[in-house]
Scaffold this motif. Sequence first.
Motif, short mmCIF file in Angstrom:
data_model
loop_
_atom_site.label_atom_id
_atom_site.label_comp_id
_atom_site.label_asym_id
_atom_site.label_seq_id
_atom_site.Cartn_x
_atom_site.Cartn_y
_atom_site.Cartn_z
N LEU B 55 0.84 -1.20 0.00
CA LEU B 55 0.00 0.00 0.00
C LEU B 55 0.87 1.26 0.00
O LEU B 55 0.55 2.25 -0.67
N SER B 56 2.02 1.19 0.72
CA SER B 56 2.91 2.36 0.80
C SER B 56 3.41 2.80 -0.57
O SER B 56 3.55 3.99 -0.84
N VAL B 57 3.71 1.82 -1.43
CA VAL B 57 4.22 2.15 -2.76
C VAL B 57 3.25 3.10 -3.46
O VAL B 57 3.64 4.15 -3.98
N LEU B 58 1.96 2.76 -3.43
CA LEU B 58 0.98 3.56 -4.17
C LEU B 58 0.60 4.83 -3.40
O LEU B 58 0.22 5.84 -4.01
N ILE B 59 0.70 4.79 -2.09
CA ILE B 59 0.47 6.00 -1.31
C ILE B 59 1.57 7.01 -1.62
O ILE B 59 1.30 8.20 -1.83
N ASN B 60 2.82 6.54 -1.70
CA ASN B 60 3.94 7.44 -1.99
C ASN B 60 3.87 8.03 -3.39
O ASN B 60 4.38 9.11 -3.64
N GLU B 61 3.24 7.31 -4.32
CA GLU B 61 3.09 7.83 -5.68
C GLU B 61 1.88 8.75 -5.79
O GLU B 61 1.63 9.30 -6.85
N GLY B 62 1.12 8.87 -4.72
CA GLY B 62 -0.02 9.77 -4.76
C GLY B 62 -1.26 9.13 -5.37
O GLY B 62 -2.26 9.82 -5.61
#
Lengths: 252, 252
Positions: B55-62
């Motif tokens: 989930l962090s990967v996509l949260i970091n990409e906005g």
Amino acid sequence: MPTSDNESPPVYREIAEELRAAIASGRLSDGDRVPGENDLMKRYGVARATARQALSVLINEGILVPIRGSGVYVRAFRPLRRHGPRRLSRELWGSGRAIWQADAADRSFEIDDVRIDEVPAEAHVARALAVAEGTMVLRRRRRYRLDDRPLQLASSYLPLDLVRGTAIARVDTGPGGIYARLAELGRAPAHFTEEIRVRMPTPAEAKALRLTAGTPVLDVLRTALTSEHTAVELNEMTLDGSAYVLQYDFEA
Amino acid sequence: MPTSDNESPPVYREIAEELRAAIASGRLSDGDRVPGENDLMKRYGVARATARQALSVLINEGILVPIRGSGVYVRAFRPLRRHGPRRLSRELWGSGRAIWQADAADRSFEIDDVRIDEVPAEAHVARALAVAEGTMVLRRRRRYRLDDRPLQLASSYLPLDLVRGTAIARVDTGPGGIYARLAELGRAPAHFTEEIRVRMPTPAEAKALRLTAGTPVLDVLRTALTSEHTAVELNEMTLDGSAYVLQYDFEA
């Protein structure tokens, strides 16, 4: 995740950044010969491998071009000015010239890889052409090259009942191209809408357009409408973002 | 340089890519709740840390937005349609409305960080305004935000002898903004030229526009000319490339 943000950059990177700054500032400009490996070794007191690596960074980004037996040069590539309204004026295609000739009158522009087929309209194509989703449409795909460099991929969609069996469905559409043929069919484009989006390329696009790392693409979506505001073509274009300046003029 | 191109991606990456594909295909759309850590643990048989990392990967990409105590959602951000000709029509600024209000009539658009100073014209500014390089010009810098998200940086340059001491040199330029004030000075803009380029942001721009990795910027360079074709403003804009669709309509 490990990062190396706090380490100082390796020497070859620093040399590359100095060269990049010289190009950005104009001290080194298009077509100039840049210092070679021997020059860099002397100037920075580094080994040949380091000098070579510094040049490689900018060669890989497409900023420098090595010419065998001569040296390394700043890439001389004039961006194409793509003038929205002027290039699509009726005088142009009405006179039998191709639209893309307006972008680079004095240069060697070529179309390759023309592929024509009939496909069911996807949602956005159906919406643009005001047909039901899944209606069969003619698709013309092609690639544009300038001075042997691929610059643009384009896919045009046209109503099949309008263009089937016409020159629009052949590889060579004849003088003035699609728009001149549409005019002969009584459906001359009168209004255009262009939508511009920007994004990073897919791996397939990066390959087809030979894009170096860090090069975004421009998506230009053009709808051509008749004087009765009937859509006669949707053209989906993907442009090498480093090669184009798009220009639009309009009134207050 | 070491690369890991040939290794298979870690499990958290594979999960992130599946979620990304679901969003790209529309199976998950704007504002939808995505599977949480517990769901991902069950579905993929992974540890909580792995689910969280995916989930962090996509949260970091906005792409995903976590909402405390509720869950993780697909970011609901409608791109702004910036309609070149319509937004700059005289009816708009002539009626006392701001140009950027045309981009998002129903939303909360704000200008912040307005900075005004007098600077010597650099070469491209001098060329656009048809003054000698180094001539002092008024510079207005500001940032545009929508729904608290920074979207655009802009720097306008105007001839100092024309605008010194007018509302154009103040933070609040009054109803209709710069163009309404220029009209009052007898220099109403009549023609506009916009040039569009695309590139990756500088680190400073990425910070000011809060851009996630892999987000290009659009440079829009606008020149405003009077009916006598005298340039009265050059506006250099840098737009978050993920937030805008630019639209231009014109005639054949």
